[in-house]
Design an enzyme around this catalytic site. Structure first.
Site, PDB file in Angstrom:
ATOM      1  N   HIS A 118      39.152  35.942  33.523  1.00 43.14           N
ATOM      2  CA  HIS A 118      38.792  35.477  34.623  1.00 43.14           C
ATOM      3  C   HIS A 118      37.204  35.165  34.550  1.00 43.14           C
ATOM      4  CE1 HIS A 118      42.752  34.925  36.304  1.00 43.14           C
ATOM      5  NE2 HIS A 118      42.800  35.995  36.526  1.00 43.14           N
ATOM      6  N   ASP A 177      49.300  35.974  30.515  1.00 41.59           N
ATOM      7  CA  ASP A 177      48.898  36.481  31.788  1.00 41.59           C
ATOM      8  C   ASP A 177      49.771  35.785  32.967  1.00 41.59           C
ATOM      9  OD1 ASP A 177      46.725  38.683  32.739  1.00 41.59           O
ATOM     10  OD2 ASP A 177      47.319  37.219  34.272  1.00 41.59           O
ATOM     11  N   TYR A 227      49.457  45.382  36.593  1.00 36.78           N
ATOM     12  CA  TYR A 227      49.232  46.187  37.698  1.00 36.78           C
ATOM     13  C   TYR A 227      50.213  47.287  38.259  1.00 36.78           C
ATOM     14  CZ  TYR A 227      45.728  42.767  37.465  1.00 36.78           C
ATOM     15  OH  TYR A 227      44.719  41.867  37.141  1.00 36.78           O
ATOM     16  N   ASP A 233      36.934  41.349  45.085  1.00 36.56           N
ATOM     17  CA  ASP A 233      37.875  41.431  44.197  1.00 36.56           C
ATOM     18  C   ASP A 233      37.233  42.154  42.977  1.00 36.56           C
ATOM     19  OD1 ASP A 233      40.080  40.256  45.114  1.00 36.56           O
ATOM     20  OD2 ASP A 233      40.412  38.670  43.857  1.00 36.56           O
ATOM     21  N   GLY A 240      38.261  37.761  39.791  1.00 39.12           N
ATOM     22  CA  GLY A 240      39.572  38.191  39.521  1.00 39.12           C
ATOM     23  C   GLY A 240      39.738  39.477  38.580  1.00 39.12           C
ATOM     24  N   ASP A 293      50.821  41.329  33.693  1.00 40.70           N
ATOM     25  CA  ASP A 293      51.286  41.284  35.196  1.00 40.70           C
ATOM     26  C   ASP A 293      52.510  40.144  35.017  1.00 40.70           C
ATOM     27  OD1 ASP A 293      49.483  39.479  34.017  1.00 40.70           O
ATOM     28  OD2 ASP A 293      48.298  39.432  35.841  1.00 40.70           O
TER      29      ASP A 293
END
Lengths: 817, 485
Positions: free
Chosen positions: B141, B176, B303, B99, B149, B264
């Protein structure tokens, strides 16, 4: 309309079998196949009934622990289900003393307090288990929407019961490993995770941080210029840019027209530069203007878009085609004179060009097979289980057809709804195994299809047990199953002989009371096993009862349920007229030797006599077998023998195994683009989960036990196989086991001797009891014939021939645990 | 709910023109380019010229190890795509690889993102600005010694640590779609930072953020988690955001706020599953801004980059208090915004699984937790002599504008701007302004003390609705900031 529109992300019912409950799936993708059908890639939710019993128990315990705030529960929260827990562990975990203590308090789902037993029963139908198992199903099998949400502790289960098609889940089930996992992350506590908190500055203390070191001012709004003035300056800087392009040779080639120059000069880079210039010249338009046109000529700002030549752009597109967006590779192999940053910047600008838009259009056409939603009309075809008026027996009067009043008079018990006991319904469905003739009313049928259970917990009626038994031996099913002897587990230690209900209880007793002395105890447990000891009564019942007339059938399908009530009923009727001696005789009748029927000719004669046709005196010639060589030859051979290999063996065309077919199919299908889905993010657990596609109806439950055979999965090719055979013959050694496992995908045995040695995994060994063969036992065994050995294996309680066994005494029986 | 006119605030904006060129790798959803797209939109909307624009410094290893472990930062500094193979073991240890890939310029990227947030926090500390924006930050994160993340260095934690030098209590809000686990974990055991995260929970990254996670030790009840389900729309988001945030403000009484604006949670996000529009998302910024506290806005997830830049552009305009047209201005990336080329987006028809009852239950549970907060967290440990001084007007003039504000001045700002209850008092004593709202006692929490008796009733739904009304009806505090150089 909206109700029948199914979108990616929706939870839906799938009907994969007309008689079993719907399966609950979440749509992950909708793909149009070349044939025009829509396939749904779905993620599976499992019902309670789909899970092995120990896991269900564990899940309930976990729930309990979650809902309580007692210290024990808090402790459990910590240990419970942070890592996947399998069946065997679950069986042990539920016996944890702490858990057992809680069990006494209550044994129901949380939030059930204050729920009626019926509601509690129904709430269990609403619990699902999330899995990361993905399969592909035809979208036409969708039978409606439902909602599945993570149960929140603030919610009461009633809120689910009061809503149709509402399910909840708490735990994640791994169908292949048979494990449960609580899908919950953890905030860790400790100096390795928390930060040291800065102290508040004391009065008079100076902060060492100075803004000037941390940042550079690029623009300030306190400039005294009006918006208009800034706009004007921007226009001027653009015109300077246009003029600069006119003067610049390379630009004039790229932008032959004034319009193009002006457009190029209007790109953001010029504007940013203009703003910077303004700032640097202290927001004086005058000095900013003069710095736009220094002695070296008018300022020319070009971004990557403009900087790149046409050939570079072509190279880039070619490279993009070849490598995708791997800019490091592109740079290395195609455009080494550019920096990576150049490439990235150019790429994002290139995406605004026509050429990209065209490419995108091509991609969009490709992506058309990926649907966002699909319309599935209501499914109106009658379920095969529906009892139509024609097929329903004469008991139902024709008058019932148009009237809603079903004749209540003389309704046999079987004519009641097995769930709600109503006698009135516009529709009836057959339910359960056929010979029982259970039926459900329309609403209960719907309930059964959606929630996988009956509305009411029916104790004696076979109803619920079907659910249980169908999954193999489970708590109640085991207890009620006919003639499964329930032997208590007795402690074997001298002078103890305590009895326990469960073997695991015994294990705990041994460990605590007597100290676990056995050294060779395996870490893992074997599977639980039971054996069936038929009591005389059972044997008698087998003879007497119609329901048990098909012993072979039941032997072959041990999981198909037997209606106990019926058996008892019939037995009691049949036995009523018999005395003890007769009973004994009846019971013994079956135990005798098999009936001698005589040759087939005699049987035929007997049968003919029974039908009233005269018995022929002489043997008919049609009853004698035609000799093999006199058999008529077929005009053409449907399956001609394959050619012979040099070693004399036949050469068969290789038949693809299912795995291979699927692999091939997967190859043919375009590789799925690496799309991150929401669930991808979770702990990365689902990585590499095989997207098993099962197009043919019901999703087969995964193999109960993954193939533990150490043999290589590669099937030997025809040539390899021939070579192996040849080698084996030459050396006189048996072939390795895996060779046979893979011949035609089925285990085969070449001959009685030297064939595959069947090795049972010790985990599959029945119970924790096995026979350890000593040298003498082995020697004795060698004296037995093959047939005798087999007989012995099948009837282990029977004494072996003569004294062969006695020689081997004392028997080496080893009990684990 | 009637929108209040935007108020003009001094806004500082941090941006480095290099940030858009960092590239996480092929197929990776995280695209720093979105920050550049936002920047270009800001320029062409004419918002650029209304803010102070700063290029942040690159945060040094020393700055980053204020939170992160030394070996983790050392590792980040040395790892490169071409020497990855030598670091296999460490990559596993620090969760770098999948990730959180190793990409070219990774360390610089972290430096810029962290540098922006730290500089912004210092700026707020010096009271050189009221609102600071760092869209390059918000990497919530990242853990103390672990990437997670798409986040490597937790710029938010570093920023908050900086704010804590001047602020007794800092509030962190996270909108978020993912749980702000890195920030929550960092401050899990302290009562000086309250973390409030609104996020999708259940079978979703990072798996934390249960309603029951409330903090530990001294920090118990100082972590607030709002677990949500798919399909949150503007209306339901506001219905939970407003009461929770007002209650938090009331009980925690922070003196600075950090808002992570992960985009997001917008509709149509590549990874998200909420159904918010740019307006609904920006509404959160607006609501928090109304409290008038020193305010740090950072970016975060997001994203579907065209919507991310729309959102952050709009939120910048909200921070500035400037209305901008729905028609997007022409810019280098104009084609990204087709086919409509509008600023605002419409929600999809996805179903909202968050029923009003569910939200209500969550809210009530959180209110119960918030009621467990001591009325003046941390106040007994902290000796603040200035508090005793009542004569404020004099103080204000005496303050050296180049020096940091004395505690008394800060306290004034804290309580004055954060108070929502002004309107309640309008009937009797007339509207309270910045001079009259304070009780003469040297208390930090006059209002709570006064209303302490009513708090028990506030679990009732009517009360929470009142809270909603409160926010919308309160006018922007009229008080002027002490002029800064």
């Amino acid at each position: 309309m909206a109700a029948n529109m199914y979108r990616v992300g929706d939870c839906v019912y799938f009907e994969t079998s007309s008689t079993s409950p719907y399966q609950i799936r979440r749509i992950e993708e909708l793909n149009k196949t070349p044939s025009g059908n829509v396939e749904a890639k779905v993620m599976c939710f499992y019902r309670r009934r789909d899970l092995p019993n120990p896991l269900i128990q564990l899940a309930d315990k976990h729930q309990l622990a979650q809902s309580e705030d007692s210290p024990i529960a808090m402790k459990l929260k910590k240990i419970c289900l942070k890592t996947p827990v399998g069946e065997e562990q679950a069986a042990q975990a539920v016996l944890d003393p702490a858990l057992a203590a809680m069990e006494e308090e209550s044994s129901e789902l949380p939030g059930t307090d204050g729920l009626a037993p019926k509601q509690r029963h129904q709430a269990k139908h609403r619990e699902l288990f999330l899995s990361r198992h993905v399969e592909t199903l035809p979208a036409t099998h969708i039978r409606g929407k439902c909602t599945v949400t993570l149960l929140n502790e603030t919610e009461s289960l009633l809120s689910y019961l009061n809503k149709d098609d509402a399910f909840f889940y708490c735990l994640v089930f791994d169908p292949s490993q048979k494990t449960l996992l609580a899908d919950k992350g953890e905030i860790r506590v400790g100096s390795r995770y928390q930060t040291e908190v800065t102290n508040l500055l004391k009065d008079g203390e100076e902060d060492v941080r100075v803004n000037e070191e941390l940042e550079t001012l690029v623009w300030t709004p306190e400039h005294g210029l009006t918006d208009r003035q800034i706009d004007q300056f921007l226009v001027v800087s653009r015109s300077v840019g246009t003029f600069a392009r006119a003067l610049d040779c390379s630009s004039s080639v790229k932008q032959p027209s004034l319009h193009m120059s002006a457009a190029a000069a209007s790109r953001d880079i010029t504007l940013f530069h203009a703003m910077d210039t303004l700032h640097k010249s202290g927001y004086s338009i005058e000095s900013a203007l003069s710095s736009l046109v220094p002695a070296s000529g008018p300022v020319l700002c070009r971004d990557e878009m403009e900087e790149w030549s046409a050939s570079e752009a072509n190279l880039f597109e070619e490279a993009l085609d070849k490598y995708g967006k791997d800019f490091a590779d592109i740079r290395q192999d195609f455009l080494p004179w550019k920096t990576l940053k150049n490439l990235v910047e150019y790429y994002y600008m290139w995406k605004t060009t026509d050429r990209y838009v065209q490419q995108k259009r091509v991609k969009a056409v490709e992506a058309e097979s990926k649907l966002k939603q699909v319309y599935i009309p209501n499914y109106n075809k009658p379920n095969p289980a529906l009892i139509t008026s024609n097929s329903s027996s004469g008991k139902t009067a024709p008058a019932v057809l148009n009237g809603g009043t079903n004749g209540t008079a003389g309704v046999a018990p079987g004519q009641l709804c097995a769930s709600c006991q109503v006698t009135n319904s516009t529709q009836w469905y057959t339910w359960g195994p056929q010979h029982l003739q259970y039926r459900l009313c329309g609403t209960c049928w719907q309930y059964w299809k959606k929630y996988g259970g009956l509305k009411v917990k029916t104790a004696g009626v076979f109803g619920e047990t079907e659910v249980e038994v169908a999954k193999g031996p489970r708590g109640e099913g085991e207890d009620t199953a006919l003639s499964v002897s329930h032997r208590p587990h007795r402690c074997t230690v001298l002078n103890c002989a305590k009895e326990f209900k469960l073997r695991a209880h015994l294990a705990r007793h041994v460990a605590t009371a007597h100290g676990s002395g056995e050294g060779a105890r395996p870490v893992m447990k074997t599977r639980a096993a039971f054996y069936l000891r038929a009591s005389p009564f059972t044997r008698l019942a087998r003879r007497l009862t119609r329901a048990l007339r098909r012993p072979r059938h039941y032997a072959r399908s041990p999981f198909s349920p037997i209606n106990l009530q019926q058996v008892k009923h019939e037995c009691s009727i049949a036995m009523a007229g018999l005395g003890g001696a007769e009973l004994r005789a009846a019971g013994a009748a079956g135990a005798g030797a098999a009936r001698v029927r005589g040759p087939v000719g005699a049987v035929a004669a007997r049968l003919a006599a029974a039908r009233g046709t005269p018995v022929p005196a002489a043997r008919h010639d049609w009853l004698t077998l035609t000799p093999k060589d006199a058999m008529p030859a077929p005009p053409h051979v449907a399956f001609p023998k394959p050619p012979k290999a040099p070693d004399g063996s036949l050469m068969y065309e290789r038949v693809l195994s299912r795995a291979e077919i699927e692999a091939r199919r997967a190859e043919a299908a375009p590789a799925q683009p690496l799309k991150r889905r929401a669930y991808d993010d979770i702990n990365g657990l689902d990585r590499g989960g095989p997207g098993r596609s099962s197009l043919e109806g019901a999703a087969p439950p995964p193999a109960k036990r993954p193939n533990k055979h150490p043999a290589p999965m590669q099937r030997p090719s025809r040539e390899q196989y021939a070579a192996m055979c040849a080698r084996a013959q030459a050396t006189g050694q048996p072939l390795p086991a895996h060779v046979f496992t893979h011949v035609n995908g089925k285990p085969t045995n070449i001959s009685g001797r030297g064939g595959r040695r069947h090795v049972i995994s010790w985990m599959d060994a029945p119970d924790d009891l096995y026979f350890r063969a000593t040298e003498t036992a082995k020697a004795a065994r060698r004296n037995l014939s093959c047939g005798e050995l087999r007989r012995g294996a099948r009837a282990p309680w029977r004494a072996m021939r003569g004294g062969a066994c006695k020689a081997a005494a004392p028997l080496q029986l080893v009990i684990l645990d | 709910m009637a929108m209040q006119p935007h108020s003009k605030k001094r806004v500082c904006y941090y941006y480095d023109s290099d940030i858009g060129n960092y590239y996480y790798g092929q197929g990776h959803p995280m695209k720093p380019h979105r920050i550049r797209m936002t920047h270009n939109l800001l320029l062409n909307y004419g918002l650029y010229r209304k803010m102070e624009i700063y290029r942040p410094h690159k945060a040094t290893a020393d700055e980053m190890t204020k939170f992160h472990s030394d070996d983790y930062i050392r590792f980040l500094r040395s790892i490169r795509p071409d020497n990855m193979s030598e670091y296999n073991k460490q990559m596993q240890r620090f969760n770098v690889g999948e990730d959180c890939p190793v990409f070219d310029g990774l360390y610089e990227f972290c430096q810029l993102s962290a540098g922006g947030s730290v500089a912004a926090a210092v700026k707020l500390n010096k009271q050189a600005s009221e609102i600071c924006i760092n869209w390059g930050g918000g990497l919530h994160h990242a853990k103390k010694s672990e990437a997670s993340g798409f986040c490597y260095v937790n710029d938010i934690v570093l920023g908050i640590l900086e704010l804590l030098k001047y602020h007794q209590r800092v509030l962190y809000i996270d909108i978020d779609v993912h749980h702000g686990d890195g920030v929550e974990e960092a401050f899990y055991t302290t009562d000086r930072v309250m973390t409030v995260s609104f996020h999708k929970y259940g079978e979703y990254f990072p798996g934390t953020g249960d309603l029951r996670d409330i903090g530990a030790g001294k920090g118990k009840y100082y972590a607030v988690n709002i677990p949500l389900r798919d399909g949150m729309d503007d209306e339901s988001y506001e219905s939970i955001f407003v009461p929770i945030i007002s209650k938090v403000m009331e009980t925690f009484q922070p003196s600075a706020v950090v808002l992570q604006c992960g985009a997001d949670s917008l509709t149509g996000d590549r990874l998200g599953c909420f159904n918010l529009t740019v307006r609904g998302h920006g509404r959160c910024v607006e609501l928090v801004k109304r409290f008038g506290l020193p305010f740090l806005l950072v970016g975060g997830g997001g994203y579907t980059i065209r919507n991310v830049s729309r959102c952050w552009t709009y939120e910048t305009s909200v921070a500035l208090g400037v209305e901008i047209a729905n028609e997007l201005p022409y810019n280098d990336y104009f084609e990204y915004f087709g086919p409509d080329f509008k600023l605002h987006i419409s929600p999809s028809n996805m179903s909202n699984q968050n029923t009003p009852e569910y939200l209500e239950k969550i809210k009530n549970r959180l209110f119960e937790n918030l009621r467990m907060l001591p009325h003046a967290p941390g106040v007994q440990v902290q000796a603040i002599p200035e508090d005793a001084v009542n004569d404020e007007s004099e103080d204000e003039d005496k303050v050296d504008k180049d020096e940091r504000m004395p505690q008394s001045e800060k306290d004034k700002r804290i309580t004055g701007d954060g108070e929502l209850s002004d309107s309640e008092d309008e009937g009797e004593g007339g509207r309270r302004d910045n001079r009259s709202y304070r009780t003469p006692q040297p208390r930090k929490r006059p209002r709570l003390d006064k209303d302490g008796s009513t708090i028990k009733d506030e679990i009732k739904s009517e009360d929470s609705k009142d809270d909603v009304k409160n926010i919308s009806s309160v006018e922007e505090p009229k008080k002027e900031m002490a002029p800064n150089p």
